[in-house]
Design a protein around this motif. Sequence first.
Motif, PDB file in Angstrom:
ATOM      1  N   ALA A  12       0.864  -1.187   0.000  1.00  0.00           N
ATOM      2  CA  ALA A  12       0.000   0.000   0.000  1.00  0.00           C
ATOM      3  C   ALA A  12       0.895   1.231   0.000  1.00  0.00           C
ATOM      4  CB  ALA A  12      -0.920   0.000   1.220  1.00  0.00           C
ATOM      5  N   VAL A  13       0.443   2.287  -0.671  1.00  0.00           N
ATOM      6  CA  VAL A  13       1.228   3.512  -0.789  1.00  0.00           C
ATOM      7  C   VAL A  13       0.436   4.681  -0.233  1.00  0.00           C
ATOM      8  CG1 VAL A  13       2.368   5.095  -2.388  1.00  0.00           C
ATOM      9  CG2 VAL A  13       2.432   2.627  -2.822  1.00  0.00           C
ATOM     10  N   GLU A  14       1.103   5.506   0.581  1.00  0.00           N
ATOM     11  CA  GLU A  14       0.475   6.679   1.178  1.00  0.00           C
ATOM     12  C   GLU A  14       1.556   7.717   1.465  1.00  0.00           C
ATOM     13  OE1 GLU A  14      -2.884   8.754   3.208  1.00  0.00           O
ATOM     14  OE2 GLU A  14      -2.670   7.276   1.617  1.00  0.00           O
ATOM     15  N   ASN A  15       1.321   8.954   1.020  1.00  0.00           N
ATOM     16  CA  ASN A  15       2.230  10.068   1.315  1.00  0.00           C
ATOM     17  C   ASN A  15       3.683   9.780   0.939  1.00  0.00           C
ATOM     18  OD1 ASN A  15       0.098  11.617   2.378  1.00  0.00           O
ATOM     19  ND2 ASN A  15       0.353  10.707   4.406  1.00  0.00           N
ATOM     20  N   GLY A  16       3.876   9.163  -0.221  1.00  0.00           N
ATOM     21  CA  GLY A  16       5.226   8.930  -0.712  1.00  0.00           C
ATOM     22  C   GLY A  16       5.939   7.746  -0.100  1.00  0.00           C
ATOM     23  N   ARG A  17       5.251   6.992   0.737  1.00  0.00           N
ATOM     24  CA  ARG A  17       5.852   5.810   1.358  1.00  0.00           C
ATOM     25  C   ARG A  17       5.094   4.555   0.942  1.00  0.00           C
ATOM     26  NH1 ARG A  17       8.055   7.153   7.410  1.00  0.00           N
ATOM     27  NH2 ARG A  17       9.163   9.085   6.876  1.00  0.00           N
ATOM     28  N   LEU A  18       5.842   3.495   0.769  1.00  0.00           N
ATOM     29  CA  LEU A  18       5.247   2.201   0.445  1.00  0.00           C
ATOM     30  C   LEU A  18       5.384   1.285   1.653  1.00  0.00           C
ATOM     31  CD1 LEU A  18       5.434   0.108  -2.734  1.00  0.00           C
ATOM     32  CD2 LEU A  18       6.216  -0.933  -0.617  1.00  0.00           C
ATOM     33  N   TYR A  19       4.309   0.581   1.983  1.00  0.00           N
ATOM     34  CA  TYR A  19       4.296  -0.343   3.115  1.00  0.00           C
ATOM     35  C   TYR A  19       3.923  -1.732   2.605  1.00  0.00           C
ATOM     36  CZ  TYR A  19       3.824   4.175   5.459  1.00  0.00           C
ATOM     37  OH  TYR A  19       4.008   5.475   5.870  1.00  0.00           O
ATOM     38  N   TYR A  20       4.678  -2.740   3.035  1.00  0.00           N
ATOM     39  CA  TYR A  20       4.321  -4.113   2.699  1.00  0.00           C
ATOM     40  C   TYR A  20       4.667  -5.017   3.867  1.00  0.00           C
ATOM     41  CZ  TYR A  20       9.211  -5.455   1.641  1.00  0.00           C
ATOM     42  OH  TYR A  20      10.550  -5.742   1.724  1.00  0.00           O
ATOM     43  N   THR A  21       4.104  -6.227   3.841  1.00  0.00           N
ATOM     44  CA  THR A  21       4.301  -7.156   4.948  1.00  0.00           C
ATOM     45  C   THR A  21       4.935  -8.450   4.463  1.00  0.00           C
ATOM     46  OG1 THR A  21       2.092  -8.122   4.684  1.00  0.00           O
ATOM     47  CG2 THR A  21       2.307  -6.250   6.195  1.00  0.00           C
ATOM     48  N   THR A  22       5.632  -9.125   5.388  1.00  0.00           N
ATOM     49  CA  THR A  22       6.180 -10.448   5.125  1.00  0.00           C
ATOM     50  C   THR A  22       5.735 -11.399   6.227  1.00  0.00           C
ATOM     51  OG1 THR A  22       8.265  -9.991   6.300  1.00  0.00           O
ATOM     52  CG2 THR A  22       8.194  -9.492   3.937  1.00  0.00           C
ATOM     53  N   SER A  23       5.743 -12.700   5.915  1.00  0.00           N
ATOM     54  CA  SER A  23       5.228 -13.699   6.844  1.00  0.00           C
ATOM     55  C   SER A  23       6.367 -14.521   7.447  1.00  0.00           C
ATOM     56  CB  SER A  23       4.240 -14.621   6.125  1.00  0.00           C
ATOM     57  OG  SER A  23       4.901 -15.323   5.085  1.00  0.00           O
ATOM     58  N   GLY A  24       5.989 -15.453   8.338  1.00  0.00           N
ATOM     59  CA  GLY A  24       6.977 -16.344   8.934  1.00  0.00           C
ATOM     60  C   GLY A  24       7.621 -15.756  10.184  1.00  0.00           C
ATOM     61  N   ARG A  25       8.565 -16.502  10.747  1.00  0.00           N
ATOM     62  CA  ARG A  25       9.208 -16.074  11.998  1.00  0.00           C
ATOM     63  C   ARG A  25       9.921 -14.742  11.874  1.00  0.00           C
ATOM     64  NH1 ARG A  25      11.911 -21.631  14.499  1.00  0.00           N
ATOM     65  NH2 ARG A  25       9.926 -22.768  14.792  1.00  0.00           N
ATOM     66  N   SER A  26      10.462 -14.470  10.685  1.00  0.00           N
ATOM     67  CA  SER A  26      11.156 -13.210  10.467  1.00  0.00           C
ATOM     68  C   SER A  26      10.260 -12.185   9.798  1.00  0.00           C
ATOM     69  CB  SER A  26      12.406 -13.430   9.601  1.00  0.00           C
ATOM     70  OG  SER A  26      12.049 -13.985   8.343  1.00  0.00           O
ATOM     71  N   GLY A  27       8.950 -12.447   9.794  1.00  0.00           N
ATOM     72  CA  GLY A  27       8.013 -11.568   9.114  1.00  0.00           C
ATOM     73  C   GLY A  27       7.901 -10.213   9.784  1.00  0.00           C
ATOM     74  N   SER A  28       7.554  -9.206   8.983  1.00  0.00           N
ATOM     75  CA  SER A  28       7.509  -7.852   9.508  1.00  0.00           C
ATOM     76  C   SER A  28       6.682  -6.949   8.598  1.00  0.00           C
ATOM     77  CB  SER A  28       8.923  -7.295   9.667  1.00  0.00           C
ATOM     78  OG  SER A  28       9.635  -7.406   8.454  1.00  0.00           O
ATOM     79  N   LEU A  29       6.416  -5.756   9.096  1.00  0.00           N
ATOM     80  CA  LEU A  29       5.872  -4.657   8.311  1.00  0.00           C
ATOM     81  C   LEU A  29       7.051  -3.782   7.907  1.00  0.00           C
ATOM     82  CD1 LEU A  29       3.637  -2.661   7.301  1.00  0.00           C
ATOM     83  CD2 LEU A  29       3.616  -1.737   9.633  1.00  0.00           C
ATOM     84  N   VAL A  30       7.186  -3.512   6.605  1.00  0.00           N
ATOM     85  CA  VAL A  30       8.335  -2.789   6.073  1.00  0.00           C
ATOM     86  C   VAL A  30       7.872  -1.495   5.422  1.00  0.00           C
ATOM     87  CG1 VAL A  30      10.332  -2.916   4.523  1.00  0.00           C
ATOM     88  CG2 VAL A  30       9.486  -4.993   5.633  1.00  0.00           C
TER      89      VAL A  30
END
Length: 272
Positions: free
Chosen positions: A107-125
Amino acid sequence: VRTFTLFAACLLGTVALPTGAKGADWRMPNADPRRTGFTSETVSGPFALQWATEFAGEKLATTVQAIAVGRLVYVGTQSGHLYALDRESGRPKWKHVGGAPIMHSPAVENGRLYYTTSGRSGSLVALDAATGKGLWRFRAAGGFVVSPLPVGDTVYLGGRDGNFYGVDARTGKERFRLVTGGPIRCSAALAGQRVVFASDDMRAYAVHPASGRLLWRSEPMYGQSFRDYFPVVIGDRILFRSVLAEETNDDLNGGTQFLQRQAGVSGGWKEL
């Protein structure tokens, strides 16, 4: 070797969009925070292929939508790669390595892109949407399989750990969390002054967007899971879609029976 192909269509006779021209942005799944899927664009045929981009050895989750903002198109893969493609040519502009599978759309908002990853090392980036430069990373146990919902200065999303999070969009610091009774595999939506989502305890939730305070929680709803979907807000109504165990079994059994008929086998799948 798996390969996925991303296609773009244009009006017949057009090789590329005119310089500086672009269609309406599609900055998150179903276009906007209410997940309406509405766009003011009018599209009519006939159509012709404008470009196709292939990525050898990659595969996409079935939930992924291509996100188009400005002159870039964004798509993530199960290998953990987030690609930015030129909207006119389909040529890759940059690639960010997430380190874990990407199971939903960015998803993109105010010039920033946010995405997620799954699993033990998963995160919001969080990335700079133009350059792909990493800005921050927010981790949660089990990671995420939802698309983040950025609204103003907060990013909202649920985790497989059963917590619903509000994360500061500028710093990546946790603002609040709300505990639910099951994994959250349903992306959130904005309904007026409420952020709404569903958990796999089969309840829908509404929280205050600033504090994360629980505003209401539904009674259990019918189904097995809310995975892969998101609420759709229409006027004063919120539509939720669940996965039904009976329908899933019917689909699987119907497919098996079709294959048996095609193979001339009548005694059951063990004879195949």
